[in-house]
Scaffold this motif. Structure first.
Motif, PDB file in Angstrom:
ATOM      1  N   ASN A   1       6.440  -1.952   1.875  1.00  0.00           N
ATOM      2  CA  ASN A   1       5.676  -0.820   2.390  1.00  0.00           C
ATOM      3  C   ASN A   1       6.667   0.064   3.135  1.00  0.00           C
ATOM      4  OD1 ASN A   1       3.072  -1.559   1.498  1.00  0.00           O
ATOM      5  ND2 ASN A   1       2.849  -2.979   3.206  1.00  0.00           N
ATOM      6  N   LYS A   2       6.587   1.362   2.915  1.00  0.00           N
ATOM      7  CA  LYS A   2       7.557   2.274   3.534  1.00  0.00           C
ATOM      8  C   LYS A   2       7.522   2.186   5.054  1.00  0.00           C
ATOM      9  CE  LYS A   2       9.302   7.016   3.232  1.00  0.00           C
ATOM     10  NZ  LYS A   2       9.069   8.357   2.646  1.00  0.00           N
ATOM     11  N   ASP A   3       6.324   2.054   5.617  1.00  0.00           N
ATOM     12  CA  ASP A   3       6.231   2.003   7.083  1.00  0.00           C
ATOM     13  C   ASP A   3       6.910   0.754   7.653  1.00  0.00           C
ATOM     14  OD1 ASP A   3       4.365   0.179   6.215  1.00  0.00           O
ATOM     15  OD2 ASP A   3       2.697   0.949   7.405  1.00  0.00           O
ATOM     16  N   ALA A   4       6.901  -0.345   6.878  1.00  0.00           N
ATOM     17  CA  ALA A   4       7.559  -1.576   7.328  1.00  0.00           C
ATOM     18  C   ALA A   4       9.075  -1.378   7.389  1.00  0.00           C
ATOM     19  CB  ALA A   4       7.219  -2.741   6.402  1.00  0.00           C
ATOM     20  N   ILE A   5       9.621  -0.644   6.411  1.00  0.00           N
ATOM     21  CA  ILE A   5      11.061  -0.364   6.384  1.00  0.00           C
ATOM     22  C   ILE A   5      11.441   0.541   7.550  1.00  0.00           C
ATOM     23  CG2 ILE A   5      12.881   0.852   5.109  1.00  0.00           C
ATOM     24  CD1 ILE A   5      12.311  -1.897   3.981  1.00  0.00           C
ATOM     25  N   ILE A   6      10.626   1.560   7.803  1.00  0.00           N
ATOM     26  CA  ILE A   6      10.907   2.484   8.915  1.00  0.00           C
ATOM     27  C   ILE A   6      10.913   1.727  10.243  1.00  0.00           C
ATOM     28  CG2 ILE A   6      10.006   4.461  10.222  1.00  0.00           C
ATOM     29  CD1 ILE A   6       9.030   5.582   7.476  1.00  0.00           C
ATOM     30  N   GLU A   7       9.908   0.856  10.428  1.00  0.00           N
ATOM     31  CA  GLU A   7       9.837   0.049  11.654  1.00  0.00           C
ATOM     32  C   GLU A   7      11.057  -0.865  11.762  1.00  0.00           C
ATOM     33  OE1 GLU A   7       6.150  -2.078  12.096  1.00  0.00           O
ATOM     34  OE2 GLU A   7       4.973  -0.279  11.636  1.00  0.00           O
TER      35      GLU A   7
ATOM     36  N   ARG B   1       0.856  -1.187   0.000  1.00  0.00           N
ATOM     37  CA  ARG B   1       0.000   0.000   0.000  1.00  0.00           C
ATOM     38  C   ARG B   1       0.891   1.235   0.000  1.00  0.00           C
ATOM     39  NH1 ARG B   1       0.101  -2.274   4.953  1.00  0.00           N
ATOM     40  NH2 ARG B   1       0.840  -0.970   6.678  1.00  0.00           N
ATOM     41  N   ARG B   2       0.454   2.274  -0.634  1.00  0.00           N
ATOM     42  CA  ARG B   2       1.243   3.504  -0.705  1.00  0.00           C
ATOM     43  C   ARG B   2       1.490   4.084   0.681  1.00  0.00           C
ATOM     44  NH1 ARG B   2      -1.591   4.754  -5.839  1.00  0.00           N
ATOM     45  NH2 ARG B   2      -0.025   5.110  -7.441  1.00  0.00           N
ATOM     46  N   PRO B   3       2.660   4.684   0.934  1.00  0.00           N
ATOM     47  CA  PRO B   3       3.803   4.782   0.027  1.00  0.00           C
ATOM     48  C   PRO B   3       4.574   3.457  -0.078  1.00  0.00           C
ATOM     49  CG  PRO B   3       4.317   5.822   2.131  1.00  0.00           C
ATOM     50  CD  PRO B   3       2.892   5.406   2.201  1.00  0.00           C
ATOM     51  N   ILE B   4       4.853   3.062  -1.332  1.00  0.00           N
ATOM     52  CA  ILE B   4       5.589   1.820  -1.612  1.00  0.00           C
ATOM     53  C   ILE B   4       7.022   2.199  -1.991  1.00  0.00           C
ATOM     54  CG2 ILE B   4       5.750  -0.200  -3.144  1.00  0.00           C
ATOM     55  CD1 ILE B   4       2.659   0.049  -3.463  1.00  0.00           C
ATOM     56  N   VAL B   5       7.982   1.466  -1.447  1.00  0.00           N
ATOM     57  CA  VAL B   5       9.385   1.736  -1.769  1.00  0.00           C
ATOM     58  C   VAL B   5      10.024   0.476  -2.347  1.00  0.00           C
ATOM     59  CG1 VAL B   5       9.624   3.515   0.020  1.00  0.00           C
ATOM     60  CG2 VAL B   5      10.198   1.128   0.559  1.00  0.00           C
ATOM     61  N   ALA B   6      11.166   0.649  -3.002  1.00  0.00           N
ATOM     62  CA  ALA B   6      11.924  -0.488  -3.533  1.00  0.00           C
ATOM     63  C   ALA B   6      13.380  -0.311  -3.154  1.00  0.00           C
ATOM     64  CB  ALA B   6      11.771  -0.574  -5.049  1.00  0.00           C
ATOM     65  N   CYS B   7      14.062  -1.439  -2.953  1.00  0.00           N
ATOM     66  CA  CYS B   7      15.474  -1.385  -2.590  1.00  0.00           C
ATOM     67  C   CYS B   7      16.342  -1.471  -3.843  1.00  0.00           C
ATOM     68  CB  CYS B   7      15.814  -2.522  -1.629  1.00  0.00           C
ATOM     69  SG  CYS B   7      15.702  -4.159  -2.396  1.00  0.00           S
ATOM     70  N   GLU B   8      17.649  -1.453  -3.629  1.00  0.00           N
ATOM     71  CA  GLU B   8      18.581  -1.481  -4.756  1.00  0.00           C
ATOM     72  C   GLU B   8      18.657  -2.848  -5.426  1.00  0.00           C
ATOM     73  OE1 GLU B   8      22.235   1.285  -3.837  1.00  0.00           O
ATOM     74  OE2 GLU B   8      21.432   0.544  -1.955  1.00  0.00           O
TER      75      GLU B   8
ATOM     76  N   ARG C   1      -2.944  -3.636  -9.866  1.00  0.00           N
ATOM     77  CA  ARG C   1      -3.250  -2.313  -9.320  1.00  0.00           C
ATOM     78  C   ARG C   1      -2.513  -1.207 -10.076  1.00  0.00           C
ATOM     79  NH1 ARG C   1      -2.102  -0.430  -3.069  1.00  0.00           N
ATOM     80  NH2 ARG C   1      -2.870   1.689  -3.270  1.00  0.00           N
ATOM     81  N   PHE C   2      -1.315  -1.541 -10.602  1.00  0.00           N
ATOM     82  CA  PHE C   2      -0.504  -0.532 -11.286  1.00  0.00           C
ATOM     83  C   PHE C   2      -0.170  -0.973 -12.714  1.00  0.00           C
ATOM     84  CE2 PHE C   2       0.732  -0.515  -6.726  1.00  0.00           C
ATOM     85  CZ  PHE C   2       0.132   0.687  -6.385  1.00  0.00           C
TER      86      PHE C   2
ATOM     87  N   LYS D   1      17.803   5.903   3.109  1.00  0.00           N
ATOM     88  CA  LYS D   1      18.382   6.332   1.825  1.00  0.00           C
ATOM     89  C   LYS D   1      18.651   5.150   0.895  1.00  0.00           C
ATOM     90  CE  LYS D   1      20.621  10.486   3.643  1.00  0.00           C
ATOM     91  NZ  LYS D   1      21.915  11.146   3.922  1.00  0.00           N
ATOM     92  N   ASN D   2      18.618   3.932   1.452  1.00  0.00           N
ATOM     93  CA  ASN D   2      18.870   2.736   0.634  1.00  0.00           C
ATOM     94  C   ASN D   2      17.629   2.269  -0.126  1.00  0.00           C
ATOM     95  OD1 ASN D   2      21.045   1.389   3.195  1.00  0.00           O
ATOM     96  ND2 ASN D   2      21.582   2.679   1.469  1.00  0.00           N
ATOM     97  N   VAL D   3      16.492   2.951   0.091  1.00  0.00           N
ATOM     98  CA  VAL D   3      15.273   2.613  -0.644  1.00  0.00           C
ATOM     99  C   VAL D   3      14.782   3.850  -1.390  1.00  0.00           C
ATOM    100  CG1 VAL D   3      14.570   0.766   0.915  1.00  0.00           C
ATOM    101  CG2 VAL D   3      13.751   3.091   1.333  1.00  0.00           C
ATOM    102  N   THR D   4      14.011   3.613  -2.435  1.00  0.00           N
ATOM    103  CA  THR D   4      13.462   4.707  -3.247  1.00  0.00           C
ATOM    104  C   THR D   4      11.945   4.622  -3.222  1.00  0.00           C
ATOM    105  OG1 THR D   4      15.365   4.591  -4.752  1.00  0.00           O
ATOM    106  CG2 THR D   4      13.401   5.727  -5.561  1.00  0.00           C
ATOM    107  N   GLU D   5      11.286   5.739  -2.916  1.00  0.00           N
ATOM    108  CA  GLU D   5       9.827   5.750  -2.951  1.00  0.00           C
ATOM    109  C   GLU D   5       9.370   5.739  -4.406  1.00  0.00           C
ATOM    110  OE1 GLU D   5       6.139   8.481  -1.280  1.00  0.00           O
ATOM    111  OE2 GLU D   5       7.950   8.269  -0.044  1.00  0.00           O
ATOM    112  N   LEU D   6       8.471   4.811  -4.729  1.00  0.00           N
ATOM    113  CA  LEU D   6       8.074   4.612  -6.124  1.00  0.00           C
ATOM    114  C   LEU D   6       6.936   5.527  -6.561  1.00  0.00           C
ATOM    115  CD1 LEU D   6       8.250   0.708  -6.330  1.00  0.00           C
ATOM    116  CD2 LEU D   6      10.029   2.373  -6.895  1.00  0.00           C
ATOM    117  N   ASN D   7       7.061   6.011  -7.784  1.00  0.00           N
ATOM    118  CA  ASN D   7       6.031   6.830  -8.416  1.00  0.00           C
ATOM    119  C   ASN D   7       5.270   5.902  -9.364  1.00  0.00           C
ATOM    120  OD1 ASN D   7       4.475   8.780  -9.609  1.00  0.00           O
ATOM    121  ND2 ASN D   7       6.165   9.861 -10.590  1.00  0.00           N
ATOM    122  N   LEU D   8       4.183   5.329  -8.870  1.00  0.00           N
ATOM    123  CA  LEU D   8       3.445   4.293  -9.611  1.00  0.00           C
ATOM    124  C   LEU D   8       2.220   4.858 -10.322  1.00  0.00           C
ATOM    125  CD1 LEU D   8       3.787   1.889  -6.635  1.00  0.00           C
ATOM    126  CD2 LEU D   8       4.515   1.211  -8.921  1.00  0.00           C
ATOM    127  N   ALA D   9       1.919   4.279 -11.493  1.00  0.00           N
ATOM    128  CA  ALA D   9       0.753   4.706 -12.274  1.00  0.00           C
ATOM    129  C   ALA D   9      -0.409   3.756 -11.996  1.00  0.00           C
ATOM    130  CB  ALA D   9       1.093   4.696 -13.767  1.00  0.00           C
TER     131      ALA D   9
END
Length: 208
Positions: A58-64, A45-52, A118-119, A86-94
């Motif tokens: 899910n961004k909140d899972a990474i923060i936790e 669910r947004r915000p969704i991030v991806a690693c290298e 969904r995208f 900084k090791n993850v990038t928030e995705l701009n999904l369509a």
């Protein structure tokens, strides 16, 4: 006369069942990588991030995870290479206009909602459901199908116009070979960043 041999089931009839199950399990595993967070196993669910390495979270899972690295709380291997946000990038999904949310799962068939992702790729319209290769640009987080980047050659993002190089393109949920390439790039990038932050260490090594 009176031979009952014809009633004996043939081998292909006996093995048909297990083969089908294996196929379903494989599909389910593939789908899970595109619909669920690689760390928390919750629905993306947004915000969704991806690693290298191209995994989705899910961004909140990474923060936790970064705040609490207790070994018994999260599967470390899923994010052990993530040292900071900084090791993850928030995705701009369509968004996919054909996606009908989770309503279809009410029917009781878990595979109904797989038919529509969904995208989608904003350039060629392919759905992001695991059937097509997708990637994101590390500089801006925009997500496209690999086909779009190959068919429409450009040095700037198709969506936002930010310049990028080949090494900024990260395949999402790639195969083993893709991950190996991405891992090498990640390590080189971090080594370069470290030497730029501490040039005196690099000089000591050179002259030592």
């Amino acid at each position: 006369m009176g031979c009952d041999g014809g009633t004996i089931p043939k081998r292909h009839e006996l093995v048909k069942g297990p083969r089908k199950v294996e196929k379903v399990d494989k599909n389910a595993e593939l789908v899970a990588r595109w619909y669920y967070c690689a760390l928390s196993q919750e629905k993306l669910r947004r915000p969704i991030v991806a690693c290298e390495l191209g995994r989705l979270y899910n961004k909140d899972a990474i923060i936790e995870f970064l705040l609490d690295k207790s070994a018994d709380k999260t599967p470390m291997e899923a994010a052990s290479h993530i040292k900071s946000i900084k090791n993850v990038t928030e995705l701009n999904l369509a968004d996919n206009p054909a996606w009908s949310g989770d309503k279809e799962s009410i029917k009781g068939d878990k595979y109904d909602d797989i038919q529509s992702a969904r995208f989608i790729c904003p350039v060629v319209g392919l759905e992001m459901n695991g059937r097509h290769r997708f990637c994101f640009l590390r500089n801006c987080g925009c997500v496209f199908s690999e086909r779009a980047l190959k068919e429409i050659k450009s040095e700037v993002c198709h969506k936002c116009g930010v310049p990028f190089q080949e090494e900024d393109v990260i395949i999402l949920n790639g195969n083993k070979e893709d991950v190996e390439v991405l891992k090498k790039r990640m390590e080189d990038r971090r080594l370069k960043s470290k030497s730029e932050k501490h040039p005196e260490n690099h000089q000591i090594q050179c002259y030592g």
